[in-house]
Design a protein around this motif. Structure first.
Motif, PDB file in Angstrom:
ATOM      1  N   PHE A 153      35.632  40.628  32.189  1.00 14.81           N
ATOM      2  CA  PHE A 153      35.401  40.343  30.834  1.00 14.81           C
ATOM      3  C   PHE A 153      36.693  40.384  30.074  1.00 14.81           C
ATOM      4  CE2 PHE A 153      34.714  42.122  26.522  1.00 14.81           C
ATOM      5  CZ  PHE A 153      34.273  41.471  25.870  1.00 14.81           C
ATOM      6  N   LEU A 154      37.589  41.663  30.307  1.00 15.28           N
ATOM      7  CA  LEU A 154      38.850  41.744  29.669  1.00 15.28           C
ATOM      8  C   LEU A 154      39.902  40.605  30.240  1.00 15.28           C
ATOM      9  CD1 LEU A 154      39.219  45.596  30.235  1.00 15.28           C
ATOM     10  CD2 LEU A 154      38.717  44.138  28.079  1.00 15.28           C
ATOM     11  N   TYR A 155      39.733  40.071  31.410  1.00 16.42           N
ATOM     12  CA  TYR A 155      40.770  38.972  31.709  1.00 16.42           C
ATOM     13  C   TYR A 155      40.260  37.736  30.867  1.00 16.42           C
ATOM     14  CZ  TYR A 155      42.750  35.599  34.686  1.00 16.42           C
ATOM     15  OH  TYR A 155      43.525  34.581  35.111  1.00 16.42           O
ATOM     16  N   GLN A 156      39.145  37.520  30.807  1.00 14.79           N
ATOM     17  CA  GLN A 156      38.661  36.162  30.038  1.00 14.79           C
ATOM     18  C   GLN A 156      38.985  36.437  28.665  1.00 14.79           C
ATOM     19  OE1 GLN A 156      34.547  35.828  31.041  1.00 14.79           O
ATOM     20  NE2 GLN A 156      34.833  35.204  33.080  1.00 14.79           N
ATOM     21  N   ARG A 157      39.156  37.480  28.116  1.00 16.17           N
ATOM     22  CA  ARG A 157      39.448  37.796  26.567  1.00 16.17           C
ATOM     23  C   ARG A 157      40.994  37.571  26.524  1.00 16.17           C
ATOM     24  NH1 ARG A 157      34.825  36.030  25.640  1.00 16.17           N
ATOM     25  NH2 ARG A 157      33.062  37.507  25.058  1.00 16.17           N
ATOM     26  N   SER A 183      47.412  39.278  32.701  1.00 19.69           N
ATOM     27  CA  SER A 183      46.811  39.447  34.097  1.00 19.69           C
ATOM     28  C   SER A 183      47.369  40.693  34.765  1.00 19.69           C
ATOM     29  CB  SER A 183      47.203  38.243  34.893  1.00 19.69           C
ATOM     30  OG  SER A 183      48.604  37.877  34.971  1.00 19.69           O
ATOM     31  N   ASP A 184      48.337  41.159  34.191  1.00 20.09           N
ATOM     32  CA  ASP A 184      48.893  42.407  34.910  1.00 20.09           C
ATOM     33  C   ASP A 184      48.168  43.597  34.444  1.00 20.09           C
ATOM     34  OD1 ASP A 184      50.067  42.533  32.427  1.00 20.09           O
ATOM     35  OD2 ASP A 184      51.949  43.238  33.096  1.00 20.09           O
ATOM     36  N   GLN A 185      47.215  43.505  33.693  1.00 16.28           N
ATOM     37  CA  GLN A 185      46.613  44.748  33.279  1.00 16.28           C
ATOM     38  C   GLN A 185      45.030  44.791  33.800  1.00 16.28           C
ATOM     39  OE1 GLN A 185      46.230  44.244  28.936  1.00 16.28           O
ATOM     40  NE2 GLN A 185      48.191  45.380  28.514  1.00 16.28           N
ATOM     41  N   ILE A 186      44.855  45.696  34.666  1.00 19.94           N
ATOM     42  CA  ILE A 186      43.643  45.713  35.294  1.00 19.94           C
ATOM     43  C   ILE A 186      42.930  47.390  35.254  1.00 19.94           C
ATOM     44  CG2 ILE A 186      44.104  43.893  36.997  1.00 19.94           C
ATOM     45  CD1 ILE A 186      44.705  46.052  39.094  1.00 19.94           C
ATOM     46  N   LEU A 187      41.599  47.394  35.361  1.00 25.63           N
ATOM     47  CA  LEU A 187      41.193  48.824  35.255  1.00 25.63           C
ATOM     48  C   LEU A 187      41.633  49.614  36.598  1.00 25.63           C
ATOM     49  CD1 LEU A 187      37.691  47.815  34.199  1.00 25.63           C
ATOM     50  CD2 LEU A 187      39.445  48.989  32.759  1.00 25.63           C
TER      51      LEU A 187
END
Length: 94
Positions: free
Chosen positions: A81-85, A89-93
């Motif tokens: 969801f966060l990626y689609q928003r 791309s370097d921010q991941i959980l």
């Protein structure tokens, strides 16, 4: 307990093998094995029965996996969801 450890336990249980799970996760067998052993030490319980033919969850491991599977799935959905928003791309959980 880390998110990686949850993913590793689930993948190992699905694969029935530390080596196969490590290959699927693109990590070394030693990294995966150490991570799971560290989690078992933290929990004070074994998650898997290890044999020369592979691994299978202990009774405690089965129960633990049943609790963490929906959590890991929801975190994956949130990450997507966060990626689609438009999150970088370097921010991941983690």
């Amino acid at each position: 307990m880390t998110l990686n450890q949850l993913e590793y336990v689930i993948k190992a249980a699905e694969a029935g093998s530390i080596n196969q799970a490590a290959s699927q996760l693109f990590v070394s067998q030693s990294v995966l094995s150490t991570s799971i052993k560290n989690l078992e030490a933290e929990l004070g319980r074994s998650l898997f029965i290890r044999t020369t033919k592979g691994i299978k969850p202990t009774a405690f491991g089965k129960a633990f996996i049943s609790y963490i599977t929906p959590i890991e799935h929801q975190l994956s959905l949130l990450d997507n969801f966060l990626y689609q928003r438009g999150q970088s791309s370097d921010q991941i959980l983690s």
